[in-house]
Design an enzyme around this catalytic site. Structure first.
Site, PDB file in Angstrom:
ATOM      1  N   GLY A  52      -5.791   1.856 -41.055  1.00  0.00           N
ATOM      2  CA  GLY A  52      -5.021   2.893 -40.374  1.00  0.00           C
ATOM      3  C   GLY A  52      -5.807   3.270 -39.137  1.00  0.00           C
ATOM      4  O   GLY A  52      -6.455   2.423 -38.523  1.00  0.00           O
ATOM      5  N   GLU A  53      -5.777   4.534 -38.766  1.00  0.00           N
ATOM      6  CA  GLU A  53      -6.580   4.990 -37.630  1.00  0.00           C
ATOM      7  C   GLU A  53      -7.787   5.769 -38.141  1.00  0.00           C
ATOM      8  O   GLU A  53      -7.636   6.824 -38.759  1.00  0.00           O
ATOM      9  CB  GLU A  53      -5.733   5.847 -36.682  1.00  0.00           C
ATOM     10  CG  GLU A  53      -5.037   5.023 -35.622  1.00  0.00           C
ATOM     11  CD  GLU A  53      -5.993   4.090 -34.895  1.00  0.00           C
ATOM     12  OE1 GLU A  53      -5.696   2.876 -34.852  1.00  0.00           O
ATOM     13  OE2 GLU A  53      -7.039   4.544 -34.403  1.00  0.00           O
ATOM     14  N   SER A  54      -8.969   5.241 -37.848  1.00  0.00           N
ATOM     15  CA  SER A  54     -10.177   5.836 -38.405  1.00  0.00           C
ATOM     16  C   SER A  54     -10.376   7.272 -37.930  1.00  0.00           C
ATOM     17  O   SER A  54     -10.860   8.121 -38.684  1.00  0.00           O
ATOM     18  CB  SER A  54     -11.402   4.982 -38.050  1.00  0.00           C
ATOM     19  OG  SER A  54     -11.476   4.773 -36.659  1.00  0.00           O
ATOM     20  N   CYS A  84     -10.918  -2.340 -42.817  1.00  0.00           N
ATOM     21  CA  CYS A  84     -10.647  -2.006 -41.413  1.00  0.00           C
ATOM     22  C   CYS A  84     -11.032  -0.553 -41.096  1.00  0.00           C
ATOM     23  O   CYS A  84     -12.206  -0.244 -41.005  1.00  0.00           O
ATOM     24  CB  CYS A  84      -9.195  -2.309 -41.062  1.00  0.00           C
ATOM     25  SG  CYS A  84      -8.884  -2.374 -39.300  1.00  0.00           S
ATOM     26  N   ARG A 111     -15.894  -0.187 -33.132  1.00  0.00           N
ATOM     27  CA  ARG A 111     -14.439  -0.069 -33.297  1.00  0.00           C
ATOM     28  C   ARG A 111     -13.732  -1.015 -32.329  1.00  0.00           C
ATOM     29  O   ARG A 111     -14.160  -1.192 -31.197  1.00  0.00           O
ATOM     30  CB  ARG A 111     -13.983   1.368 -33.016  1.00  0.00           C
ATOM     31  CG  ARG A 111     -14.478   2.372 -34.036  1.00  0.00           C
ATOM     32  CD  ARG A 111     -13.973   3.781 -33.714  1.00  0.00           C
ATOM     33  NE  ARG A 111     -12.524   3.819 -33.727  1.00  0.00           N
ATOM     34  CZ  ARG A 111     -11.799   4.646 -32.961  1.00  0.00           C
ATOM     35  NH1 ARG A 111     -12.386   5.471 -32.132  1.00  0.00           N
ATOM     36  NH2 ARG A 111     -10.491   4.623 -33.036  1.00  0.00           N
ATOM     37  N   ILE A 139      -6.551  -6.822 -37.417  1.00  0.00           N
ATOM     38  CA  ILE A 139      -5.646  -6.049 -36.575  1.00  0.00           C
ATOM     39  C   ILE A 139      -6.438  -4.983 -35.824  1.00  0.00           C
ATOM     40  O   ILE A 139      -6.971  -4.059 -36.434  1.00  0.00           O
ATOM     41  CB  ILE A 139      -4.534  -5.423 -37.434  1.00  0.00           C
ATOM     42  CG1 ILE A 139      -3.679  -6.549 -38.027  1.00  0.00           C
ATOM     43  CG2 ILE A 139      -3.683  -4.462 -36.609  1.00  0.00           C
ATOM     44  CD1 ILE A 139      -2.643  -6.104 -39.009  1.00  0.00           C
ATOM     45  N   ARG A 140      -6.570  -5.182 -34.514  1.00  0.00           N
ATOM     46  CA  ARG A 140      -7.429  -4.289 -33.714  1.00  0.00           C
ATOM     47  C   ARG A 140      -8.730  -4.046 -34.501  1.00  0.00           C
ATOM     48  O   ARG A 140      -9.185  -2.910 -34.658  1.00  0.00           O
ATOM     49  CB  ARG A 140      -6.722  -2.952 -33.440  1.00  0.00           C
ATOM     50  CG  ARG A 140      -5.643  -3.047 -32.363  1.00  0.00           C
ATOM     51  CD  ARG A 140      -4.884  -1.740 -32.216  1.00  0.00           C
ATOM     52  NE  ARG A 140      -5.758  -0.584 -32.079  1.00  0.00           N
ATOM     53  CZ  ARG A 140      -6.041   0.025 -30.926  1.00  0.00           C
ATOM     54  NH1 ARG A 140      -5.516  -0.400 -29.796  1.00  0.00           N
ATOM     55  NH2 ARG A 140      -6.837   1.062 -30.894  1.00  0.00           N
ATOM     56  N   HIS A 175      -7.831  -7.324 -43.517  1.00  0.00           N
ATOM     57  CA  HIS A 175      -6.918  -6.626 -44.437  1.00  0.00           C
ATOM     58  C   HIS A 175      -6.520  -7.491 -45.630  1.00  0.00           C
ATOM     59  O   HIS A 175      -5.422  -8.057 -45.628  1.00  0.00           O
ATOM     60  CB  HIS A 175      -5.648  -6.220 -43.682  1.00  0.00           C
ATOM     61  CG  HIS A 175      -5.863  -5.171 -42.649  1.00  0.00           C
ATOM     62  ND1 HIS A 175      -5.945  -3.833 -42.955  1.00  0.00           N
ATOM     63  CD2 HIS A 175      -6.026  -5.261 -41.311  1.00  0.00           C
ATOM     64  CE1 HIS A 175      -6.141  -3.138 -41.849  1.00  0.00           C
ATOM     65  NE2 HIS A 175      -6.199  -3.984 -40.827  1.00  0.00           N
ATOM     66  N   GLU A 177      -5.327  -6.565 -48.253  1.00  0.00           N
ATOM     67  CA  GLU A 177      -4.122  -5.985 -48.869  1.00  0.00           C
ATOM     68  C   GLU A 177      -2.838  -6.500 -48.230  1.00  0.00           C
ATOM     69  O   GLU A 177      -1.754  -6.266 -48.762  1.00  0.00           O
ATOM     70  CB  GLU A 177      -4.184  -4.453 -48.803  1.00  0.00           C
ATOM     71  CG  GLU A 177      -3.921  -3.825 -47.430  1.00  0.00           C
ATOM     72  CD  GLU A 177      -5.136  -3.836 -46.503  1.00  0.00           C
ATOM     73  OE1 GLU A 177      -6.139  -4.526 -46.830  1.00  0.00           O
ATOM     74  OE2 GLU A 177      -5.086  -3.163 -45.456  1.00  0.00           O
TER      75      GLU A 177
END
Lengths: 197, 152
Positions: A52-54, A84, A111, A139-140, A175, A177
């Site tokens: 997600g967004e850290s 991630c 990051r 992903i990013r 990821h 998952e």
């Protein structure tokens, strides 16, 4: 096994499904709970820290009082799989004031080290202890920079660690998952299992 | 962008990578912003991403104007300002706007019905354009909404 997915933001449903699948492969009955409030982590046997967004996740687990519970979970030697943003939040140093790192994995991270979304990729990545490479989705994605003593590097991309184990915590830049491959869950939660191949 | 060289079967712009990105935004707030100052405020407040707009599209259209993609000079400023993903809206069916947004480094393109539709006949697909950024496909506008008048 009671598995808690930290659910303040990110790909929570994917993690819940993936840990169910991993447990089922071991005939392990799994109760999966999603965690947005304090008081639930202490009952969990294992934890999952989603992508997600850290910056967002870090802020919310701090505010809700979940952060300290995660630290206690790791201190008690109980397993965690962090992916991630989960890796960034668990690290010792995210090199960014916007992330309050938990310090449960003794690494520093960069990051978005692999670039923006247009640079995101999937690839087969060799992982220590796994016979076949792992289909990894980045992903990013962050990369791990400095690895502390006692931290085991499980995988690298272009010489940069992307999966590590520090005591009870397995953390990845990618990821697991998002694919159906449970072998990293096995490394985190069923380390003595023969299912790992 | 770092060069990735030593991997088997490296692939970019795939369905899994695009849909995976969208999944990471779940449960978060994506804030509309028009400049870097607003983007900074949004990130500090805990937004998972920002959506760069030229202005409020409904206001532009109410004045009879054409609501387009954001100013190409504004987008890199926002990208520099924040560490969270930056998204942009393109007009429905406007492939060039989507390509420009992708070239600017936008992480996700919203082919959006709140902008003035560029066409009533087609929408973008990931098979055509753009290649790597995510596209949230637009809803085809109804021909009766007067959008033909506003075609560029």
């Amino acid at each position: 096994m009671k598995a808690g997915v930290i659910a303040v933001q990110g790909d929570v449903a994917e993690h819940a499904e993936a840990v169910r699948r991993a447990a089922a492969a071991h005939d392990e009955p799994a109760e999966v709970v999603t965690i947005r409030d304090s008081g639930i982590v202490p009952d969990c046997d294992v934890l999952l820290m989603p992508g997600g967004e850290s910056t967002t996740i870090s802020r919310l687990i701090g505010r809700e009082g979940i952060a300290e519970e995660i630290r206690n979970h790791v201190r008690a030697g109980k397993p965690v799989l962090a992916t991630c943003a989960g890796l960034i939040v668990c690290s010792r140093d995210a090199k960014d004031d916007r992330v309050d790192a938990l310090g449960v994995v003794d690494v520093s991270v960069d990051r978005n080290a692999f670039g923006r979304q247009k640079d995101s990729f999937e690839a087969k990545v060799p992982v220590a202890e796994l016979e076949e490479p792992f289909h990894a989705v980045f992903i990013r994605a962050p990369a791990i920079d400095d690895v502390g003593d006692g931290v085991e590097t499980l995988a690298t991309v272009d010489g940069r660690p992307v999966a590590v184990r520090d005591g009870p915590v397995v953390a990845t830049s990618f990821h697991p998952e998002l694919t159906e491959d449970s072998r990293l869950h096995d490394l985190a939660f069923f380390p003595d299992s023969r299912v790992i191949a | 962008m770092p060069e990735v060289t030593d991997l088997e079967e490296l692939r970019q712009g795939t369905e899994l990578v695009k849909r995976g990105f969208a999944r990471m935004q779940k449960g978060g707030v994506i804030m509309d912003v028009v400049d870097r100052e607003q983007a900074r405020i949004a990130e500090d407040a805990g937004a998972v991403a920002v959506m760069v707009l030229e202005n409020v599209p409904a206001d532009i259209r109410k004045r009879g104007g054409v609501a387009r993609m954001p100013d190409p000079e504004r987008v890199p400023e926002v990208i520099d300002e924040v560490s969270i993903p930056v998204m942009g809206k393109s007009r429905i069916g406007h492939r060039k706007e989507a390509e420009i947004l992708e070239a600017l480094g936008v992480d996700m393109i919203d082919e959006s019905e709140v902008l003035t539709p560029a066409t009533t006949r087609t929408t973008l697909t990931s098979a055509t354009s753009p290649r790597r950024s995510c596209v949230a496909p637009g809803t085809s506008p109804k021909p009766s909404d007067g959008s033909a008048r506003a075609r560029p």
